[in-house]
Motif scaffolding. Sequence first.
Motif, PDB file in Angstrom:
ATOM      1  N   ASN A  49       0.811  -1.218   0.000  1.00  0.00           N
ATOM      2  CA  ASN A  49       0.000   0.000   0.000  1.00  0.00           C
ATOM      3  C   ASN A  49       0.850   1.275   0.000  1.00  0.00           C
ATOM      4  N   TYR A  50       2.204   1.100   0.139  1.00  0.00           N
ATOM      5  CA  TYR A  50       3.101   2.263   0.079  1.00  0.00           C
ATOM      6  C   TYR A  50       3.886   2.328  -1.237  1.00  0.00           C
ATOM      7  N   GLU A  51       3.634   1.373  -2.111  1.00  0.00           N
ATOM      8  CA  GLU A  51       4.374   1.358  -3.373  1.00  0.00           C
ATOM      9  C   GLU A  51       4.212   2.655  -4.145  1.00  0.00           C
ATOM     10  N   SER A  52       3.029   3.176  -4.181  1.00  0.00           N
ATOM     11  CA  SER A  52       2.764   4.399  -4.947  1.00  0.00           C
ATOM     12  C   SER A  52       3.406   5.623  -4.333  1.00  0.00           C
ATOM     13  N   ASN A  53       3.853   5.509  -3.074  1.00  0.00           N
ATOM     14  CA  ASN A  53       4.485   6.648  -2.399  1.00  0.00           C
ATOM     15  C   ASN A  53       5.971   6.799  -2.738  1.00  0.00           C
ATOM     16  N   ASP A  55       8.411   8.056  -4.790  1.00  0.00           N
ATOM     17  CA  ASP A  55       8.521   9.035  -5.872  1.00  0.00           C
ATOM     18  C   ASP A  55       9.795   9.856  -5.703  1.00  0.00           C
ATOM     19  N   THR A  89      13.359   5.219  -6.019  1.00  0.00           N
ATOM     20  CA  THR A  89      12.108   4.808  -6.661  1.00  0.00           C
ATOM     21  C   THR A  89      12.183   3.361  -7.151  1.00  0.00           C
TER      22      THR A  89
END
Length: 410
Positions: A49-53, A55, A89
């Motif tokens: 659930n933190y993969e998209s964070n 950056d 990233t």
Amino acid sequence: MTAALTLLLIGWPLQRALCGQFEVTVPQTIEVLRGSCVTIPCSFDVENNYESNLDNTCKALWKITLETVVFDSSTPQQNKIKGMTGDLTKKDCTTTLNNMQPEHSKKYFFRVQCNNALKHNFPDQKLEISVKDGPPRPTLTPSTLKVKEGTSVKLTCSAPAPCLSHPPALTWTPSLGDIHETLQENQDKTKFKTSVLTFTASHLHHRQEISCTAVYNKQDGSTESSVTTRLTADILFAPQILPSTDCTNTTGHLNCSCESMGNPSPTLQWHLDGFPVNNSDKFAISSETLNDTGLKSFITWSRPQWRDFSPLLCQSSNSLGSARFYAYIFQPQTSAERYDLMTLAVFITIVVALLVVVCALLLVIRAQKTRHCLLKSKVAMNLGVTNGEGKEVPKATEEDIYVNTADILK
């Protein structure tokens, strides 16, 4: 109950792989030379659930306590330890720290921090950095070397390469053959430099010390080096007779020495005219060990009776072969022997001269006799021919023949 436990054991790793979790992979310890850099291989993972964070706002921090930060990738020039990091990233937290000093010998842990909900410490997996005043010693393999002469040998020298921008330079002493260098990786992703020396074993290498030197370049341009010395090489080889083998004559004695080397240590045996020579009332033989591969033997022959040239053989043997050396010895003649030879030579010369004179006289007599016979025959023929009118000339008497022969000989 057993089936449920089995399902749990199978399902937990699968859930872990599918859902992901916070974890980091770093070496447990790294040694680094003072004044040099250290490259920390590092990778991490986060919960799904933190993969998209992950950056471009994320930064890497290295800390020694929860409050003390020694490196911040967002402000590399303001850190206590300057350096750079990998692409966060892509979950790559590999970090290079520069100009390490003894006070930097501490335990460190990683923190990922983004300008969003992703902020996490990884204190359970710590890295211990040990800053040394001198470089680590290279490792030589194999640790021992025992081979037959003519065998192809490979020696490997390896040394840690904690600073990837300044890997160590490896050199061999002596340089016996071909050298091939590579940069390799340990299981914990740290790097090390290897150098492989390949050569053909020779008896000249026996007991020779082989060393490998690792030279490290510091970031200020200076260098530090360390040396590891082994492969005293144990080379097995067949015996060889050394050039020091020789013989000398003294009054009534013949003295010879024979020196040989081989590994295993050889044996020496004297032979005369094809037969072994041992200690006796005429022969005195002794030997001495020069080192672990050398042997020297002495022989003294009292009152030798032979003359002219006679072969004296020194034979050296071990389990790998044998070698031979022939010494052709000349026994000097006594004054009496030289006088007898001179007398014999004079006698032979006189006899030959007399034979030459007799032969010459015989040849002269034979030539004169042959000439006399030819003249006599010619006179007889002249007296027996017809005259110009076809009438036969009267036969000459013996007195006429003698007179005519005398006239011709005048």
